[in-house]
Design a protein around this motif. Structure first.
Motif, PDB file in Angstrom:
ATOM      1  N   UNK A  56      -0.113  -7.913 -13.021  1.00 18.95           N
ATOM      2  CA  UNK A  56       0.472  -6.613 -12.698  1.00 18.95           C
ATOM      3  C   UNK A  56       1.985  -6.660 -12.876  1.00 18.95           C
ATOM      4  N   UNK A  57       2.625  -7.723 -12.386  1.00 19.02           N
ATOM      5  CA  UNK A  57       4.089  -7.822 -12.425  1.00 19.02           C
ATOM      6  C   UNK A  57       4.627  -8.150 -13.816  1.00 19.02           C
ATOM      7  N   UNK A  58       3.833  -8.847 -14.624  1.00 22.36           N
ATOM      8  CA  UNK A  58       4.266  -9.246 -15.950  1.00 22.36           C
ATOM      9  C   UNK A  58       4.527 -10.738 -16.080  1.00 22.36           C
ATOM     10  N   UNK A  59       4.536 -11.466 -14.964  1.00 24.74           N
ATOM     11  CA  UNK A  59       4.806 -12.904 -15.000  1.00 24.74           C
ATOM     12  C   UNK A  59       3.749 -13.695 -15.776  1.00 24.74           C
ATOM     13  N   UNK A  60       2.575 -13.151 -15.921  1.00 24.82           N
ATOM     14  CA  UNK A  60       1.466 -13.812 -16.622  1.00 24.82           C
ATOM     15  C   UNK A  60       1.650 -13.763 -18.146  1.00 24.82           C
ATOM     16  N   UNK A  61       2.372 -12.751 -18.615  1.00 23.98           N
ATOM     17  CA  UNK A  61       2.439 -12.463 -20.042  1.00 23.98           C
ATOM     18  C   UNK A  61       3.702 -13.043 -20.682  1.00 23.98           C
ATOM     19  N   UNK A  62       3.559 -13.500 -21.913  1.00 22.29           N
ATOM     20  CA  UNK A  62       4.690 -14.049 -22.660  1.00 22.29           C
ATOM     21  C   UNK A  62       5.812 -13.017 -22.819  1.00 22.29           C
ATOM     22  N   UNK A  92     -10.352   3.921   6.614  1.00 27.56           N
ATOM     23  CA  UNK A  92      -8.963   4.360   6.791  1.00 27.56           C
ATOM     24  C   UNK A  92      -8.043   3.142   6.897  1.00 27.56           C
ATOM     25  N   UNK A  93      -8.465   2.142   7.655  1.00 24.61           N
ATOM     26  CA  UNK A  93      -7.656   0.927   7.823  1.00 24.61           C
ATOM     27  C   UNK A  93      -7.489   0.184   6.490  1.00 24.61           C
ATOM     28  N   UNK A  94      -8.563   0.088   5.712  1.00 29.16           N
ATOM     29  CA  UNK A  94      -8.502  -0.571   4.403  1.00 29.16           C
ATOM     30  C   UNK A  94      -7.553   0.188   3.480  1.00 29.16           C
ATOM     31  N   UNK A  95      -7.686   1.504   3.442  1.00 25.51           N
ATOM     32  CA  UNK A  95      -6.817   2.325   2.586  1.00 25.51           C
ATOM     33  C   UNK A  95      -5.351   2.135   2.976  1.00 25.51           C
ATOM     34  N   UNK A  96      -5.086   2.123   4.258  1.00 26.74           N
ATOM     35  CA  UNK A  96      -3.704   1.952   4.746  1.00 26.74           C
ATOM     36  C   UNK A  96      -3.162   0.576   4.349  1.00 26.74           C
ATOM     37  N   UNK A  97      -3.983  -0.454   4.518  1.00 30.35           N
ATOM     38  CA  UNK A  97      -3.538  -1.820   4.206  1.00 30.35           C
ATOM     39  C   UNK A  97      -3.317  -2.013   2.709  1.00 30.35           C
ATOM     40  N   UNK A  98      -4.211  -1.505   1.885  1.00 33.87           N
ATOM     41  CA  UNK A  98      -4.031  -1.656   0.439  1.00 33.87           C
ATOM     42  C   UNK A  98      -2.765  -0.925  -0.003  1.00 33.87           C
ATOM     43  N   UNK A  99      -2.551   0.278   0.492  1.00 34.40           N
ATOM     44  CA  UNK A  99      -1.329   1.019   0.144  1.00 34.40           C
ATOM     45  C   UNK A  99      -0.093   0.244   0.598  1.00 34.40           C
ATOM     46  N   UNK A 100      -0.131  -0.271   1.810  1.00 34.87           N
ATOM     47  CA  UNK A 100       1.013  -1.029   2.329  1.00 34.87           C
ATOM     48  C   UNK A 100       1.335  -2.220   1.431  1.00 34.87           C
ATOM     49  N   UNK A 101       0.297  -2.982   1.070  1.00 37.00           N
ATOM     50  CA  UNK A 101       0.509  -4.182   0.268  1.00 37.00           C
ATOM     51  C   UNK A 101       1.043  -3.843  -1.126  1.00 37.00           C
ATOM     52  N   UNK A 102       0.427  -2.862  -1.769  1.00 36.14           N
ATOM     53  CA  UNK A 102       0.866  -2.505  -3.122  1.00 36.14           C
ATOM     54  C   UNK A 102       2.278  -1.916  -3.113  1.00 36.14           C
ATOM     55  N   UNK A 103       2.618  -1.165  -2.087  1.00 41.24           N
ATOM     56  CA  UNK A 103       3.983  -0.642  -1.973  1.00 41.24           C
ATOM     57  C   UNK A 103       4.975  -1.783  -1.750  1.00 41.24           C
ATOM     58  N   UNK A 104       4.621  -2.714  -0.882  1.00 45.84           N
ATOM     59  CA  UNK A 104       5.485  -3.863  -0.599  1.00 45.84           C
ATOM     60  C   UNK A 104       5.768  -4.658  -1.869  1.00 45.84           C
ATOM     61  N   UNK A 105       4.764  -4.790  -2.729  1.00 46.07           N
ATOM     62  CA  UNK A 105       4.912  -5.535  -3.978  1.00 46.07           C
ATOM     63  C   UNK A 105       5.569  -4.709  -5.092  1.00 46.07           C
ATOM     64  N   UNK A 106       5.665  -3.393  -4.883  1.00 44.81           N
ATOM     65  CA  UNK A 106       6.236  -2.529  -5.921  1.00 44.81           C
ATOM     66  C   UNK A 106       5.238  -2.131  -6.990  1.00 44.81           C
ATOM     67  N   UNK A 107       3.948  -2.197  -6.671  1.00 45.40           N
ATOM     68  CA  UNK A 107       2.894  -1.926  -7.649  1.00 45.40           C
ATOM     69  C   UNK A 107       2.165  -0.611  -7.410  1.00 45.40           C
ATOM     70  N   UNK A 108       2.452   0.069  -6.333  1.00 42.64           N
ATOM     71  CA  UNK A 108       1.645   1.236  -5.958  1.00 42.64           C
ATOM     72  C   UNK A 108       1.625   2.311  -7.033  1.00 42.64           C
ATOM     73  N   UNK A 109       2.742   2.480  -7.738  1.00 42.79           N
ATOM     74  CA  UNK A 109       2.803   3.513  -8.778  1.00 42.79           C
ATOM     75  C   UNK A 109       1.873   3.221  -9.946  1.00 42.79           C
ATOM     76  N   UNK A 110       1.431   1.995 -10.111  1.00 42.03           N
ATOM     77  CA  UNK A 110       0.528   1.609 -11.204  1.00 42.03           C
ATOM     78  C   UNK A 110      -0.947   1.776 -10.833  1.00 42.03           C
ATOM     79  N   UNK A 111      -1.196   1.962  -9.564  1.00 38.26           N
ATOM     80  CA  UNK A 111      -2.547   1.879  -9.029  1.00 38.26           C
ATOM     81  C   UNK A 111      -3.326   3.187  -9.133  1.00 38.26           C
ATOM     82  N   UNK A 112      -4.599   3.070  -9.494  1.00 42.44           N
ATOM     83  CA  UNK A 112      -5.539   4.184  -9.346  1.00 42.44           C
ATOM     84  C   UNK A 112      -6.869   3.600  -8.902  1.00 42.44           C
ATOM     85  N   UNK A 113      -7.709   4.459  -8.362  1.00 42.78           N
ATOM     86  CA  UNK A 113      -8.988   4.000  -7.822  1.00 42.78           C
ATOM     87  C   UNK A 113     -10.135   4.586  -8.633  1.00 42.78           C
TER      88      UNK A 113
END
Length: 167
Positions: A56-62, A92-113
């Motif tokens: 997701x972050x790009x560290x995996x890719x050359x 609700x708790x799972x949704x809140x936690x996933x949003x929190x984690x992805x926002x903390x990492x800066x990935x939330x804008x990339x996410x869809x379900x």
């Protein structure tokens, strides 16, 4: 093909990435631990962050280019799905936690379900309820729900499905 399974997988992933096709590690979500009142105690993101994080972050890719999108494949509604057994509070708790984690990492804008592929109409009310629960967990989920089915005006999922993919 010669090489280990990991090397071959990386070659395929790189080929997809070079052609701007985002590769997703399906059904890779953390283990959620709840107390007896369905309150989230812990979510272990270790495996997800180690495997999906660099992609997701790009560290995996050359070329260091992160993914443009990341599909969180919950695969909610199907017979035998463990997700079907969750209480509303846990969802609700799972949704809140996933949003929190992805926002903390800066990935939330990339996410869809990804909700479900061509669901039977018997599942429409459950999908609608689940989307509403996710939005209750974090209002920023609105606009991130994809469903594979034929859209039409007045479809019962029209108010909750944001991304329609035609089969």
């Amino acid at each position: 093909h010669r090489g280990s399974k990991g090397k071959i997988q990386r070659k395929y992933e790189t080929l997809l990435h070079e052609h701007r096709i985002d590769y997703h590690l399906s059904r890779m979500i953390p283990n959620f631990i709840f107390d007896s009142d369905d309150n989230l105690i812990k979510a272990d993101w270790t495996l997800f962050d180690r495997k999906a994080g660099p992609r997701i972050s790009g560290d995996y890719w050359e070329n260091s280019a992160g993914l443009d999108t990341y599909c969180l494949d919950i695969n909610w509604v199907y017979p035998g799905s463990p997700y079907m057994e969750l209480s509303d509070k846990k969802v609700v708790e799972i949704a809140r936690e996933i949003a929190r984690h992805f926002k903390e990492k800066g990935w939330f804008d990339k996410l869809f379900i990804y909700c479900l592929d061509e669901p039977h109409k018997l599942y429409f009310s459950r999908i609608k309820k689940d989307v509403e629960l996710w939005i209750q967990g974090d209002a920023d989920w609105r606009g991130k729900f994809m469903i594979v089915t034929h859209p039409y005006h007045g479809h019962s999922l029209e108010s909750v499905a944001d991304i329609w993919t035609i089969p």
